[in-house]
Scaffold this motif. Sequence first.
Motif, short mmCIF file in Angstrom:
data_model
loop_
_atom_site.label_atom_id
_atom_site.label_comp_id
_atom_site.label_asym_id
_atom_site.label_seq_id
_atom_site.Cartn_x
_atom_site.Cartn_y
_atom_site.Cartn_z
N LEU A 1 -3.77 -2.26 15.96
CA LEU A 1 -2.75 -1.21 15.93
C LEU A 1 -2.93 -0.34 14.69
CD1 LEU A 1 0.50 -3.20 16.85
CD2 LEU A 1 -0.94 -1.81 18.38
N SER A 2 -2.75 0.95 14.84
CA SER A 2 -2.74 1.87 13.71
C SER A 2 -1.31 2.02 13.21
CB SER A 2 -3.31 3.23 14.11
OG SER A 2 -4.68 3.15 14.43
N VAL A 3 -1.11 1.87 11.91
CA VAL A 3 0.22 1.92 11.32
C VAL A 3 0.41 3.29 10.67
CG1 VAL A 3 1.85 0.83 9.75
CG2 VAL A 3 0.13 -0.56 10.92
N ALA A 4 1.07 4.19 11.37
CA ALA A 4 1.40 5.49 10.79
C ALA A 4 2.60 5.32 9.87
CB ALA A 4 1.72 6.49 11.90
N ALA A 5 2.62 6.08 8.77
CA ALA A 5 3.70 5.96 7.80
C ALA A 5 3.83 7.27 7.04
CB ALA A 5 3.43 4.81 6.84
N PRO A 6 5.06 7.69 6.73
CA PRO A 6 5.25 8.95 6.00
C PRO A 6 4.87 8.82 4.53
CG PRO A 6 7.36 7.88 6.40
CD PRO A 6 6.34 7.08 7.14
N ALA A 7 4.57 9.94 3.91
CA ALA A 7 4.32 9.95 2.47
C ALA A 7 5.54 9.40 1.74
CB ALA A 7 4.02 11.36 2.01
N GLY A 8 5.28 8.59 0.71
CA GLY A 8 6.37 8.00 -0.05
C GLY A 8 6.77 6.62 0.42
N SER A 9 6.17 6.14 1.49
CA SER A 9 6.50 4.80 2.00
C SER A 9 5.43 3.81 1.59
CB SER A 9 6.64 4.83 3.52
OG SER A 9 5.43 5.25 4.13
N PHE A 10 5.75 2.53 1.71
CA PHE A 10 4.81 1.45 1.49
C PHE A 10 4.51 0.77 2.82
CE2 PHE A 10 6.65 1.75 -2.75
CZ PHE A 10 5.60 1.44 -3.61
N ILE A 11 3.24 0.54 3.10
CA ILE A 11 2.84 -0.38 4.15
C ILE A 11 2.67 -1.73 3.48
CG2 ILE A 11 1.12 -0.96 5.89
CD1 ILE A 11 0.43 2.04 6.03
N VAL A 12 3.48 -2.71 3.87
CA VAL A 12 3.51 -3.99 3.19
C VAL A 12 2.92 -5.05 4.13
CG1 VAL A 12 4.92 -5.60 1.87
CG2 VAL A 12 5.66 -3.22 2.10
N LEU A 13 1.96 -5.80 3.63
CA LEU A 13 1.23 -6.77 4.44
C LEU A 13 1.30 -8.15 3.81
CD1 LEU A 13 -2.15 -4.81 4.80
CD2 LEU A 13 -0.23 -4.68 6.37
N ASP A 14 1.33 -9.18 4.64
CA ASP A 14 0.93 -10.50 4.20
C ASP A 14 -0.58 -10.39 3.97
OD1 ASP A 14 -0.23 -13.18 4.37
OD2 ASP A 14 1.74 -13.87 5.04
N LEU B 1 0.85 -1.19 0.00
CA LEU B 1 0.00 0.00 0.00
C LEU B 1 0.89 1.25 0.00
CD1 LEU B 1 -2.84 1.26 0.24
CD2 LEU B 1 -2.63 1.04 2.72
N PHE B 2 0.91 1.96 -1.12
CA PHE B 2 1.76 3.13 -1.25
C PHE B 2 1.07 4.35 -0.65
CE2 PHE B 2 3.28 6.88 -3.67
CZ PHE B 2 4.61 6.83 -3.28
N CYS B 3 1.76 5.01 0.27
CA CYS B 3 1.21 6.17 0.96
C CYS B 3 1.53 7.42 0.16
CB CYS B 3 1.79 6.28 2.36
SG CYS B 3 1.57 4.81 3.38
#
Length: 276
Positions: free
Chosen positions: A190-203, A154-156
């Motif tokens: 849990l809420s996963v905060a992430a900066p712009a330009g990062s990917f949240i990667v999940l199974d 998921l690209f932020c």
Amino acid sequence: MNTTQHDAPRRYGISEQVQSTNEIERTCESIRQLGYGVIDGGYSHEQLATLADAFDRTQESYASRHGGVDALRSIDEHDTIRLPLAHDPAFLELATNGRILDICSRLISGYSVLNQQNGIINPPNGKQYNQGAWHRDLPYQHFVSSRPLAINALFCLDAFTLQNGATMVLPASHRQEAFPSDHFVKTQALSVAAPAGSFIVLDCMVFHSGGVNTTSKPRRAVNHVYTIPLIRQQINLSSALGDDFTDDSKLRRLLGYDVREPGSVDEYLARRPKKP
């Protein structure tokens, strides 16, 4: 700070340990253990601005092409852009991000196929949207596997914050077949905060949900699902993009051109490799 021999956690009775010495390996370890991880996509501020412009243009043209916002709203599709890479090459580059493909190659046995790419808008002012419910990205499946069958990247495009509806996860739920109890969800999500330009990667088997965006601006993201070749694509990309979309063999494999179902016995036999 990197862990060294001098500040490593104390232990005893341990003769085996996983090694993770760089960002890719650490993200993979987190996904294996917890079901999720966050990694920087490697994009500059200028590249992010270009992607943001492409997203907004594509959102507008996509709605016009498919009957308008009201028509999309009537089928609960007004907060989604299906297959944006078919509309702008910037999204094809996003789907072939080297760090994400490296993670997929380490976690998915054999090779992976891009199952889907969708632009996702989390609407402002606390409005509901179709990703704001707990789900797996292989929905309706209640089993677990020893190795990932699919990876969600998921690209932020915008920063994911607690205020604008950061993705929520149930850690390690990719290891359990059934959806956890309501009490577990309420106490362990849990809420996963992430900066712009990062990917949240999940199974893809970890349960997750979009959070509520209480700000006055929409939160934009681009979702990618990469799967083992056995799993059917959300949209048949080879048909949607056309056979002359690319002649790059690696890209054709990623987009699923190599796993199209034969239309007849003759076509199946023609694809069989000849013995030397």
